[in-house]
Write a protein that holds these residues in place. Sequence first.
Motif, PDB file in Angstrom:
ATOM      1  N   HIS A   1       0.837  -1.206   0.000  1.00  0.00           N
ATOM      2  CA  HIS A   1       0.000   0.000   0.000  1.00  0.00           C
ATOM      3  C   HIS A   1       0.873   1.259   0.000  1.00  0.00           C
ATOM      4  CE1 HIS A   1      -3.415   2.579   0.817  1.00  0.00           C
ATOM      5  NE2 HIS A   1      -2.744   3.135   1.821  1.00  0.00           N
ATOM      6  N   GLY A   2       0.550   2.173  -0.885  1.00  0.00           N
ATOM      7  CA  GLY A   2       1.266   3.445  -0.951  1.00  0.00           C
ATOM      8  C   GLY A   2       2.345   3.499  -2.007  1.00  0.00           C
ATOM      9  N   VAL A   3       2.737   2.364  -2.581  1.00  0.00           N
ATOM     10  CA  VAL A   3       3.784   2.341  -3.606  1.00  0.00           C
ATOM     11  C   VAL A   3       3.158   2.659  -4.963  1.00  0.00           C
ATOM     12  CG1 VAL A   3       5.493   0.936  -4.810  1.00  0.00           C
ATOM     13  CG2 VAL A   3       5.173   0.680  -2.328  1.00  0.00           C
ATOM     14  N   LEU A   4       3.616   3.740  -5.581  1.00  0.00           N
ATOM     15  CA  LEU A   4       3.080   4.168  -6.873  1.00  0.00           C
ATOM     16  C   LEU A   4       3.904   3.658  -8.052  1.00  0.00           C
ATOM     17  CD1 LEU A   4       2.218   7.868  -5.930  1.00  0.00           C
ATOM     18  CD2 LEU A   4       0.749   5.838  -5.820  1.00  0.00           C
ATOM     19  N   GLY A   5       5.112   3.254  -7.782  1.00  0.00           N
ATOM     20  CA  GLY A   5       5.967   2.764  -8.854  1.00  0.00           C
ATOM     21  C   GLY A   5       7.309   2.312  -8.310  1.00  0.00           C
ATOM     22  N   VAL A   6       8.059   1.588  -9.138  1.00  0.00           N
ATOM     23  CA  VAL A   6       9.387   1.091  -8.773  1.00  0.00           C
ATOM     24  C   VAL A   6      10.322   1.341  -9.945  1.00  0.00           C
ATOM     25  CG1 VAL A   6      10.753  -0.932  -8.116  1.00  0.00           C
ATOM     26  CG2 VAL A   6       8.394  -0.719  -7.301  1.00  0.00           C
TER      27      VAL A   6
ATOM     28  N   LEU B   1       7.536  11.732   6.463  1.00  0.00           N
ATOM     29  CA  LEU B   1       8.727  10.899   6.422  1.00  0.00           C
ATOM     30  C   LEU B   1       8.500   9.562   7.127  1.00  0.00           C
ATOM     31  CD1 LEU B   1      11.703  10.484   5.746  1.00  0.00           C
ATOM     32  CD2 LEU B   1      12.291  11.706   7.853  1.00  0.00           C
ATOM     33  N   ALA B   2       7.804   9.592   8.266  1.00  0.00           N
ATOM     34  CA  ALA B   2       7.562   8.363   9.024  1.00  0.00           C
ATOM     35  C   ALA B   2       6.719   7.368   8.219  1.00  0.00           C
ATOM     36  CB  ALA B   2       6.866   8.694  10.347  1.00  0.00           C
ATOM     37  N   VAL B   3       5.760   7.862   7.469  1.00  0.00           N
ATOM     38  CA  VAL B   3       4.912   6.981   6.654  1.00  0.00           C
ATOM     39  C   VAL B   3       5.731   6.391   5.501  1.00  0.00           C
ATOM     40  CG1 VAL B   3       2.870   6.858   5.179  1.00  0.00           C
ATOM     41  CG2 VAL B   3       2.834   8.239   7.272  1.00  0.00           C
ATOM     42  N   ALA B   4       6.541   7.230   4.863  1.00  0.00           N
ATOM     43  CA  ALA B   4       7.394   6.757   3.768  1.00  0.00           C
ATOM     44  C   ALA B   4       8.352   5.673   4.270  1.00  0.00           C
ATOM     45  CB  ALA B   4       8.175   7.915   3.168  1.00  0.00           C
ATOM     46  N   HIS B   5       8.860   5.895   5.482  1.00  0.00           N
ATOM     47  CA  HIS B   5       9.758   4.913   6.079  1.00  0.00           C
ATOM     48  C   HIS B   5       9.021   3.587   6.322  1.00  0.00           C
ATOM     49  CE1 HIS B   5      12.997   3.285   8.532  1.00  0.00           C
ATOM     50  NE2 HIS B   5      12.091   2.977   9.455  1.00  0.00           N
ATOM     51  N   ALA B   6       7.801   3.668   6.805  1.00  0.00           N
ATOM     52  CA  ALA B   6       7.000   2.467   7.086  1.00  0.00           C
ATOM     53  C   ALA B   6       6.701   1.695   5.796  1.00  0.00           C
ATOM     54  CB  ALA B   6       5.704   2.853   7.789  1.00  0.00           C
ATOM     55  N   ILE B   7       6.430   2.424   4.715  1.00  0.00           N
ATOM     56  CA  ILE B   7       6.181   1.761   3.433  1.00  0.00           C
ATOM     57  C   ILE B   7       7.445   1.028   2.965  1.00  0.00           C
ATOM     58  CG2 ILE B   7       5.682   2.141   0.986  1.00  0.00           C
ATOM     59  CD1 ILE B   7       3.865   4.457   1.859  1.00  0.00           C
ATOM     60  N   GLY B   8       8.580   1.675   3.134  1.00  0.00           N
ATOM     61  CA  GLY B   8       9.851   1.039   2.771  1.00  0.00           C
ATOM     62  C   GLY B   8      10.084  -0.232   3.582  1.00  0.00           C
ATOM     63  N   ASP B   9       9.754  -0.191   4.871  1.00  0.00           N
ATOM     64  CA  ASP B   9       9.895  -1.383   5.716  1.00  0.00           C
ATOM     65  C   ASP B   9       8.972  -2.501   5.254  1.00  0.00           C
ATOM     66  OD1 ASP B   9      11.826  -0.243   7.278  1.00  0.00           O
ATOM     67  OD2 ASP B   9      10.490   0.271   8.958  1.00  0.00           O
TER      68      ASP B   9
END
Length: 315
Positions: free
Chosen positions: A233-238, A264-272
């Motif tokens: 969820h939240g990833v728009l592209g790779v 930033l915290a949400v982006a970090h969580a998506i990366g995790d």
Amino acid sequence: MSAPVPVTPEQRERLLRLATRASVATALLLIVGKTVAWLMTGSVSVLASLVDSVMDALASLVNLVAVRVSLAPPDAEHRFGHGKAEALAGLGQATFIAGSALFLCLQAVDRLLRPQPLTDIGVGAAVIVFAIVATAVLLAIQRHVIRRTGSTAIRADALHYLTDLATNASILLALGLGHFGYDGLDPLFALGIAVYILKSAWEIGAEAVSLLMDHELPAETKQRIVELAREQHGVLGVHDLRTRQSGHTIFVQLHLELADSLPLAVAHAIGDAVESAIENEFPGAEILIHQDPVSAVAQERRRMLAHQMGERAGR
């Protein structure tokens, strides 16, 4: 090279140790048997198989050391681990195999120039049949380990013994023909075996060099990594996916395209979440993720497109 079936590091270590020890034991057993068969028959084809088994034993010992080194954890001087020891072992094995093939060629040519009759063919045939059975059992073990671990060193070792099966089958045929008086075919079979061994050496060396040069993982593996990232969820592209393999560890680097307004915290969580998804399917993978705002990615793509169009107009 297809992705291995996921296993834990402990399972991988146990499987690799099983395969290397079984390989060394089998090689030593075959050396004893084939030495007896060669001394009793005088067959240059049996000698060819004996030399191949000696090379296998040396290669298996190299594997034993290489696997032990590759399993060592990263340290201060090897932050990416010791996995490439397996590829180095594969390269060493290719050298061993090529050397044995050249030796066989010399022996076969000498026997063609100076023919000798075969003796005690029945004993030689019995030893070769035993070698075929022992090799088949070892190959079954190695294929199981390769399927579970994807080990380059074990794959190279298995190729040795797969060559042995073909070698021993041809030797059995040569001994059978010798029994009916066709001794002159024995060195010709040895030459054929030498050519086959050289082909094996090339294949092993090519795979080892590919890993040492950080060749990308197979396209289907890369596609699966992208799919896993896009599913979160939240990833728009790779984009900018880069991969390589060192021993049993695969390394993955990629950029995620995320909404500009994300904290930033949400982006970090998506990366995790992306990292966890990839690790679940590829245990032990080393993953490095960079998060990009989607607007910056779009802007960079427009810039690159404009640059390409300008180059084409200049032509």
